[in-house]
Design an enzyme around this catalytic site. Structure first.
Site, PDB file in Angstrom:
ATOM      1  N   ARG A 238      -3.995  51.519  62.899  1.00 57.21           N
ATOM      2  CA  ARG A 238      -4.557  50.299  63.505  1.00 57.21           C
ATOM      3  C   ARG A 238      -5.177  50.512  64.884  1.00 57.21           C
ATOM      4  NH1 ARG A 238      -4.476  50.137  59.469  1.00 57.21           N
ATOM      5  NH2 ARG A 238      -3.262  49.003  57.968  1.00 57.21           N
ATOM      6  N   CYS A 286      -1.517  40.731  59.365  1.00 58.28           N
ATOM      7  CA  CYS A 286      -0.248  41.120  59.989  1.00 58.28           C
ATOM      8  C   CYS A 286      -0.300  40.861  61.491  1.00 58.28           C
ATOM      9  CB  CYS A 286       0.040  42.594  59.725  1.00 58.28           C
ATOM     10  SG  CYS A 286       0.501  42.888  58.009  1.00 58.28           S
ATOM     11  N   GLU A 359      -0.210  43.333  66.573  1.00 59.29           N
ATOM     12  CA  GLU A 359      -1.443  43.888  65.992  1.00 59.29           C
ATOM     13  C   GLU A 359      -2.617  42.953  66.292  1.00 59.29           C
ATOM     14  OE1 GLU A 359      -1.149  45.414  61.987  1.00 59.29           O
ATOM     15  OE2 GLU A 359      -3.203  44.812  61.527  1.00 59.29           O
TER      16      GLU A 359
HETATM   17  C1  LIG Z   1      -6.176  37.206  55.115  1.00 58.84           C
HETATM   18  C2  LIG Z   1      -6.225  38.419  55.995  1.00 58.84           C
HETATM   19  C3  LIG Z   1      -5.790  39.634  55.504  1.00 58.84           C
HETATM   20  C4  LIG Z   1      -5.830  40.771  56.318  1.00 58.84           C
HETATM   21  N1  LIG Z   1      -5.395  41.958  55.813  1.00 58.84           N
HETATM   22  C5  LIG Z   1      -5.509  43.076  56.556  1.00 58.84           C
HETATM   23  C6  LIG Z   1      -5.129  44.343  56.017  1.00 58.84           C
HETATM   24  O1  LIG Z   1      -4.690  44.465  54.879  1.00 58.84           O
HETATM   25  N2  LIG Z   1      -5.282  45.439  56.815  1.00 58.84           N
HETATM   26  C7  LIG Z   1      -5.782  45.352  58.090  1.00 58.84           C
HETATM   27  O2  LIG Z   1      -5.921  46.387  58.756  1.00 58.84           O
HETATM   28  N3  LIG Z   1      -6.138  44.167  58.617  1.00 58.84           N
HETATM   29  C8  LIG Z   1      -6.017  43.034  57.891  1.00 58.84           C
HETATM   30  N4  LIG Z   1      -6.372  41.832  58.429  1.00 58.84           N
HETATM   31  C9  LIG Z   1      -6.847  41.767  59.825  1.00 58.84           C
HETATM   32  C10 LIG Z   1      -8.383  41.909  59.973  1.00 58.84           C
HETATM   33  O3  LIG Z   1      -9.003  41.685  58.736  1.00 58.84           O
HETATM   34  C11 LIG Z   1      -8.776  43.292  60.506  1.00 58.84           C
HETATM   35  O4  LIG Z   1      -8.116  43.608  61.709  1.00 58.84           O
HETATM   36  C12 LIG Z   1     -10.288  43.403  60.741  1.00 58.84           C
HETATM   37  O5  LIG Z   1     -10.602  44.725  61.053  1.00 58.84           O
HETATM   38  C13 LIG Z   1     -10.796  42.476  61.843  1.00 58.84           C
HETATM   39  O6  LIG Z   1     -12.204  42.596  61.904  1.00 58.84           O
HETATM   40  P1  LIG Z   1     -13.090  41.475  62.602  1.00 58.84           P
HETATM   41  O7  LIG Z   1     -14.516  41.833  62.456  1.00 58.84           O
HETATM   42  O8  LIG Z   1     -12.687  40.144  62.128  1.00 58.84           O
HETATM   43  O9  LIG Z   1     -12.663  41.676  64.122  1.00 58.84           O
HETATM   44  P2  LIG Z   1     -12.212  40.554  65.163  1.00 58.84           P
HETATM   45  O10 LIG Z   1     -10.955  39.935  64.699  1.00 58.84           O
HETATM   46  O11 LIG Z   1     -13.334  39.653  65.481  1.00 58.84           O
HETATM   47  O12 LIG Z   1     -11.909  41.466  66.436  1.00 58.84           O
HETATM   48  C14 LIG Z   1     -10.813  42.362  66.433  1.00 58.84           C
HETATM   49  C15 LIG Z   1     -10.993  43.355  67.591  1.00 58.84           C
HETATM   50  O13 LIG Z   1     -12.122  44.176  67.330  1.00 58.84           O
HETATM   51  C16 LIG Z   1     -13.056  44.074  68.415  1.00 58.84           C
HETATM   52  N5  LIG Z   1     -14.409  44.152  67.870  1.00 58.84           N
HETATM   53  C17 LIG Z   1     -14.947  43.440  66.855  1.00 58.84           C
HETATM   54  N6  LIG Z   1     -16.219  43.828  66.641  1.00 58.84           N
HETATM   55  C18 LIG Z   1     -16.484  44.793  67.560  1.00 58.84           C
HETATM   56  C19 LIG Z   1     -17.631  45.583  67.869  1.00 58.84           C
HETATM   57  N7  LIG Z   1     -18.784  45.489  67.192  1.00 58.84           N
HETATM   58  N8  LIG Z   1     -17.542  46.459  68.894  1.00 58.84           N
HETATM   59  C20 LIG Z   1     -16.400  46.596  69.602  1.00 58.84           C
HETATM   60  N9  LIG Z   1     -15.282  45.886  69.356  1.00 58.84           N
HETATM   61  C21 LIG Z   1     -15.330  44.995  68.349  1.00 58.84           C
HETATM   62  C22 LIG Z   1     -12.777  42.729  69.063  1.00 58.84           C
HETATM   63  O14 LIG Z   1     -13.246  42.702  70.405  1.00 58.84           O
HETATM   64  C23 LIG Z   1     -11.268  42.674  68.944  1.00 58.84           C
HETATM   65  O15 LIG Z   1     -10.682  43.470  69.947  1.00 58.84           O
HETATM   66  C24 LIG Z   1      -6.323  40.673  57.645  1.00 58.84           C
HETATM   67  C25 LIG Z   1      -6.771  39.437  58.131  1.00 58.84           C
HETATM   68  C26 LIG Z   1      -6.721  38.318  57.324  1.00 58.84           C
HETATM   69  C27 LIG Z   1      -7.231  37.018  57.868  1.00 58.84           C
END
Ligand SMILES: Cc1cc2nc3c(=O)[nH]c(=O)nc-3n(C[C@H](O)[C@H](O)[C@H](O)COP(=O)(O)OP(=O)(O)OC[C@H]3O[C@@H](n4cnc5c(N)ncnc54)[C@H](O)[C@@H]3O)c2cc1C
Length: 376
Positions: A238, A286, A359
């Site tokens: 992560r 999570c 996380e």
């Molecule tokens: C239903 C559900 C199930 C999930 N299951 C999992 C799973 O199985 N495994 C898992 O690992 N995660 C899971 N997650 C969490 C999530 O999907 C991941 O962490 C995902 O990578 C978040 O991506 P995001 O684009 O939404 O980032 P955001 O939530 O928008 O941002 C997360 C972080 O990334 C940074 N960020 C985003 N884009 C950029 C960029 N372009 N440049 C620099 N920094 C950036 C943000 O500043 C922040 O610090 C789940 C979430 C949900 C809602």
């Protein structure tokens, strides 16, 4: 600007994949796209004056006091961003970063908000959202024929996805094209940037397993490229070693495979997640990291008797104890989720003697954006 490896030819945006560049139906981003962007006002505060200078003449959509917590995170709670900026080009983003650094304006990047909690008080500085077409492009990578003894695959050797590309759409598009490698991301809502930042994944692998290279912009808006064959780029549980504030693109290693087989794997992984996780609720996956490879945070929370436990509008899922969720949208508060996280941390510490690390990324006016220190 993106610094392609010289051994690759980058073809125009793949027409099949480009059909998947839009957001999924029901994704929080849709609401934002339907809302008109406010006009550029004349705020009084010094901080806003500095921000205005950063944004002056920028090729971007700009919205003040944007309700990002409610509208753009999967928890659907939390406050506003002082300014939400959606740049139309990499150049505009680069200028924004350089000016913001000069004037000390914090910049944070919002992906699809699937791992993010925004405090009820909102967030200062500039929140950048990379959802304009320039940040959603996906192109297929082909090696020169000479590198493959004269044989090339129609499906290519992988792809380059810009940071705003929606991962689930890529997963579906790649299955249709018969390209294998990204199936582990089925059912994980994310943009490519957010997935790479978090090294998202799980039981079936993590995105870092297939990342060949990552392009970033540093705090001065200058391009930085990392290759996965060097020690400069590391993916751990992560987290990634990337310190730059903006991930701009990622190159992914993919293999041609039978489309039906890829599709079946995607279906299988999605079904597994659907069975074990509360996917239809307002959650960010999570909430806590597993403390060690053999120890599940969800099991520790369960053993502390907290499945179904609630504080105000926030509750622990009865299906998966590491998934915290929010109830009724009108009364839901980020502060309830924060109180619930604190309660869980204290209870697990007392019950099992284990400290759980969050996380979920939490943004508040006190938190430091990436590139300064920690994000939360
Ligand atoms: C239903 C559900 C199930 C999930 N299951 C999992 C799973 O199985 N495994 C898992 O690992 N995660 C899971 N997650 C969490 C999530 O999907 C991941 O962490 C995902 O990578 C978040 O991506 P995001 O684009 O939404 O980032 P955001 O939530 O928008 O941002 C997360 C972080 O990334 C940074 N960020 C985003 N884009 C950029 C960029 N372009 N440049 C620099 N920094 C950036 C943000 O500043 C922040 O610090 C789940 C979430 C949900 C809602």
């Amino acid at each position: 600007m993106c610094g392609h490896e010289s051994t690759f030819l980058v073809l125009p945006v793949c027409p099949v994949l480009s059909a998947f560049h839009g957001r999924l139906a029901g994704d929080p981003i849709n609401a934002m796209e339907a809302t008109p962007v406010q006009s550029f006002g004349t705020p009084m505060s010094t901080a806003r004056d500095a921000t205005n200078l950063v944004l002056s003449g920028l090729d971007a959509d700009i919205e003040y006091d944007a309700p990002i917590g409610l509208r753009m995170t999967w928890y659907r709670v939390g406050g506003t961003a002082d300014v939400l900026v959606r740049p139309r080009s990499v150049e505009a983003l680069s200028v924004l970063l350089a000016r913001a650094q000069e004037r000390g304006v914090p910049v944070r990047v919002l992906g699809s908000g699937a791992n993010l909690l925004v405090h009820d008080d909102g967030i200062d500085g500039i929140v950048v959202h990379l959802d304009q077409p320039a940040f959603r492009e996906v192109s297929t990578l082909h090696r020169h024929r000479a590198n493959r003894g004269g044989t090339t695959s129609d499906a290519g050797d992988g792809l380059r996805a810009m940071a705003g590309a929606v991962t689930e759409r890529l997963v579906i598009g790649l299955a249709q094209q018969g390209m294998s490698g990204l199936e582990m991301m089925a059912g994980i809502p994310s943009t490519i940037g957010g997935a790479v930042r978090m090294n998202a994944g799980g039981k079936f692998g993590c995105i870092g397993d297939v990342v060949k290279a990552v392009g970033c912009l540093d705090m001065a808006g200058q391009p930085v490229t990392y290759h996965n064959d060097s020690r400069q780029l590391r993916f751990e549980y992560r987290r990634s070693s990337i310190v730059e504030p903006v991930i701009l693109w990622a190159e992914l290693k993919l293999e041609p495979d039978d489309p039906q087989r890829v599709h079946d794997r995607v279906k299988e992984i999605f079904a597994f997640k659907k069975k074990s996780q509360p996917m239809g609720e307002h959650t960010a996956g999570c909430a806590f990291k597993n403390p060690s490879p053999g120890t599940s945070a969800g099991r520790l929370i369960d053993e502390a008797g907290l499945k179904g436990f609630s504080i105000g509008s926030a509750y622990v899922s009865t299906r998966h104890a590491n998934f915290l969720c929010t109830t009724d949208l009108k009364t839901a508060r980020a502060s309830d989720l924060i109180a619930l996280m604190e309660h869980i941390t204290a209870a697990v510490e007392q019950q099992a003697g284990v400290h759980l690390e969050r996380e979920v990324v939490v943004w508040s006016r006190k938190s430091q954006p990436a590139g300064h220190r920690a994000d939360s």
